[in-house]
Design an enzyme around this catalytic site. Structure first.
Site, PDB file in Angstrom:
ATOM      1  N   GLU A  15      -3.908  57.629  91.977  1.00 56.04           N
ATOM      2  CA  GLU A  15      -3.062  56.740  92.372  1.00 56.04           C
ATOM      3  C   GLU A  15      -1.702  57.299  92.323  1.00 56.04           C
ATOM      4  O   GLU A  15      -0.628  56.274  93.154  1.00 56.04           O
ATOM      5  CB  GLU A  15      -2.818  55.584  91.600  1.00 56.04           C
ATOM      6  CG  GLU A  15      -4.801  54.160  91.365  1.00 56.04           C
ATOM      7  CD  GLU A  15      -5.552  53.200  90.711  1.00 56.04           C
ATOM      8  OE1 GLU A  15      -5.593  54.386  89.850  1.00 56.04           O
ATOM      9  OE2 GLU A  15      -4.333  52.204  90.269  1.00 56.04           O
ATOM     10  N   ASN A  25       4.513  55.824  85.015  1.00 57.78           N
ATOM     11  CA  ASN A  25       3.439  54.701  85.242  1.00 57.78           C
ATOM     12  C   ASN A  25       3.628  54.644  83.865  1.00 57.78           C
ATOM     13  O   ASN A  25       2.896  56.115  82.515  1.00 57.78           O
ATOM     14  CB  ASN A  25       1.851  55.358  85.775  1.00 57.78           C
ATOM     15  CG  ASN A  25       1.135  54.076  85.457  1.00 57.78           C
ATOM     16  OD1 ASN A  25       1.597  53.197  84.736  1.00 57.78           O
ATOM     17  ND2 ASN A  25      -0.123  54.484  85.245  1.00 57.78           N
ATOM     18  N   ARG A  34       5.071  52.734  88.922  1.00 62.28           N
ATOM     19  CA  ARG A  34       4.378  51.785  89.075  1.00 62.28           C
ATOM     20  C   ARG A  34       4.949  50.997  88.775  1.00 62.28           C
ATOM     21  O   ARG A  34       5.039  50.573  87.306  1.00 62.28           O
ATOM     22  CB  ARG A  34       2.715  52.536  88.546  1.00 62.28           C
ATOM     23  CG  ARG A  34       1.904  51.366  88.355  1.00 62.28           C
ATOM     24  CD  ARG A  34       0.085  52.269  87.113  1.00 62.28           C
ATOM     25  NE  ARG A  34      -0.356  50.592  87.817  1.00 62.28           N
ATOM     26  CZ  ARG A  34      -1.141  50.213  86.844  1.00 62.28           C
ATOM     27  NH1 ARG A  34      -0.791  51.012  85.590  1.00 62.28           N
ATOM     28  NH2 ARG A  34      -2.016  49.670  86.506  1.00 62.28           N
TER      29      ARG A  34
END
Ligand code: ADP
Length: 400
Positions: free
Chosen positions: A386, A10, A93
Site C-alpha cells: 500500500e 500513514n 494515506r
C-alpha cells in the site's frame, strides 16, 4: 538534481508510520514508526535507515506534530530531511474520501476542510490522517502534499451496488452508502495481476481478495472496481481477525433489547471480539490452522465459517463479472495461508478455477500464478504494497 523521492505517511490515532521511497526504481530507502502518540508516558520511535543499524529511542510525543518532527529529524540524519530538494512530494494515506475524492488529490486548505467534513464517516481515522497532513504542510509549506484515499478506487462502484435498500432520504441526509476500503491495495493488486498475466488492466476482469487482519474482496472489471465487500465502514463483508463481517443488522437490536448492551458495547463486540477471535479465541490464521489440525472443533468451525463467507463472495463476484480472468490473493493470510487458498477454490473446476498444490505450497515472495496451466481462470498470489501504491499515485500527480 531531480526530485524523485516520496515520503509516505500513514497516521493512525496513536501511531505514525512512514516510508521514504526512491521512485526512480520504486525502492524503499528507509522506514519507521512512532508509537504511543498522545499517550501517558514516553513515546517510542524506531527508524530503519537504507544502510546501517536500526535506531530506537524513547521520546516525548504529545501529538502528531511532535511525532512527525521526530521522524523528520531521523530522515534528516540520513541526508533526506523534509527540506531536501530530492523530495518530490509527501503522500498521505487518508482513510475516508467519501464520494468527493475519486483520485489522489493535491492538498490545499479547501481539501483539508473537505477531509474534515468527512470525519463523522471515519471518526477514528480521518482526524489522525488530517493531523499528519497539517503537520507536514507546516514543516515545509512549499512541498506538495498528496492525499491518497482508501475509498477512491471504489468510487466507480455503480449506485445499484453502493446503495443500501433503506429509506432514501435518511440515507442521503447521513451519507449512508457503501464506500469500501483497502482501495489502494485492491488498485495495486489488480494492476499487478494484469501485469502478471501479461495483459493491460483494461482487458482483464479480476477478483482481488485482500485477506489480512481486516479483509475485503473486490470485483474489478477492466481496471474499474464494480463492487467490494466492505461498506459504510470496514465492518461489512468477509469474516476478519476480530470483526464479524456480515451479520443480520437485527443482531444489534436483539443484543440491545435482550442483553441490555449499549451501542458502544455492541460496536466493540462486532469490531474487536468477533471474527476468528470471537469464534475460536484466536485471530491469527496460523494458530487457527494449527489448532484445527490438532482436531480442535472450535478452530475447525472458525476456519469453515471464514471459508464459507469467502466462497460466497467469490461466487457473487463471478456472477457480477460474467467472465473472470484471475482471482488474486493478497495480504497476510492471502499471501501465506496455503490452506485458505486451497479451500477457497476447491471443487470449482467447472468454473475454470483450480489450484496446483505444488505451485500453491512452493516457497515464493513475488507475484506468482498457482493455478494449473489448463485452468481458464488464473489463481494468483500477488503481494500487496500500500505504501508503494500511495507513492506511485502521489508521484504521478506531482509529475516529476
Ligand atoms: P493487517 O491487516 O494488520 O495489515 P496483515 O496483512 O499483515 O494484517 O495480515 C496479518 C494476518 O496474516 C495475521 O493475523 C495472520 O493471521 C496472517 N498470517 C501471517 N502469516 C501467515 C502464515 N504464514 N500463515 C497463515 N496466516 C498468516
Amino acid at each position: 538534481m531531480n526530485a524523485r523521492l516520496v515520503l509516505v505517511l500513514n497516521s493512525g490515532s496513536s501511531s505514525l508510520k512512514y516510508q521514504l521511497l526512491d521512485m526512480a526504481d520504486e525502492r524503499r530507502l528507509s522506514f519507521g514508526l512512532v508509537e504511543r502518540i498522545g499517550e501517558r508516558g514516553p513515546g517510542r520511535l524506531t527508524h530503519t535507515p537504507a544502510a546501517g543499524e536500526r535506531r530506537e529511542r524513547e521520546l516525548p510525543v504529545p501529538d502528531h506534530a511532535a511525532a512527525l518532527r521526530a521522524a523528520a529529524d531521523e530522515l534528516a540524519a540520513d541526508g533526506h530531511g523534509l527540506d531536501s530538494p530530492e523530495l518530490a512530494a509527501v503522500g498521505h494515506r487518508v482513510v475516508h474520501g467519501g464520494r468527493r475524492f475519486t483520485a489522489p488529490t493535491l492538498v490545499d486548505d479547501g481539501v483539508e476542510a473537505e477531509i474534515e467534513r468527512l470525519v463523522p464517516l471515519a471518526p477514528l481515522h480521518n482526524p489522525a490522517n488530517l493531523a499528519g497532513i497539517r503537520t507536514a504542510r507546516a514543516l515545509n509549506p512549499g512541498l506538495p502534499q498528496v492525499a491518497v484515499f482508501d475509498t477512491a478506487f471504489h468510487t466507480t462502484i455503480p449506485d445499484h451496488a453502493a446503495c443500501y435498500a433503506i429509506d432514501a432520504d435518511t440515507a442521503a441526509e447521513h451519507r449512508i452508502r457503501r464506500y469500501g476500503f483497502h482501495g489502494t491495495s485492491h488498485a495495486f493488486v489488480s494492476r499487478r495481476t494484469a501485469e502478471l498475466l501479461g495483459r493491460e488492466p483494461a482487458e482483464v476482469n479480476v477478483i482481488t481478495l485482500h485477506l489480512g487482519n481486516g479483509a475485503s474482496a473486490a470485483a474489478v472489471a477492466g481496471g474499474r472496481c464494480v463492487d467490494t465487500s466492505m461498506g459504510l465502514t470496514p465492518l461489512e463483508g468477509l469474516v476478519m481477525g476480530t470483526r464479524s463481517g456480515d451479520v443480520d443488522p437485527a443482531v444489534v437490536f436483539h443484543l440491545s433489547r435482550v442483553a441490555g448492551m449499549s451501542v458502544g458495547e455492541i460496536d466493540e463486540l462486532l469490531n474487536s471480539r468477533s471474527g476468528l477471535l470471537g469464534l475460536c479465541g484466536d485471530n491469527d490464521m496460523r494458530e487457527v490452522v494449527r489448532r484445527m489440525d490438532e482436531g480442535d472443533p472450535r478452530a475447525r468451525l472458525a476456519f469453515d465459517v471464514y471459508i464459507h463467507r469467502l466462497r460466497s463472495y467469490l461466487g457473487a463476484y463471478f456472477a457480477l463479472l460474467g467472465r473472470v480472468d484471475a482471482v488474486a490473493f493478497t495480504a497476510g493470510v492471502g499471501e501465506n495461508a496455503t490452506r485458505v487458498r486451497t479451500a477457497a477454490v476447491s471443487g470449482l473446476d467447472g468454473w475454470g478455477l483450480a489450484v496446483d498444490e505444488r505451485l500453491n505450497t512452493a516457497p515464493g515472495r513475488g507475484p506468482r500464478i498457482i493455478s494449473p496451466e489448463y485452468a481458464r481462470c488464473a489463481v494468483a498470489v500477488v503481494p500487496t504494497d500500500e505504501e508503494l501504491e500511495i507513492a506511485i499515485q502521489a508521484f504521478a500527480l506531482v509529475g516529476s
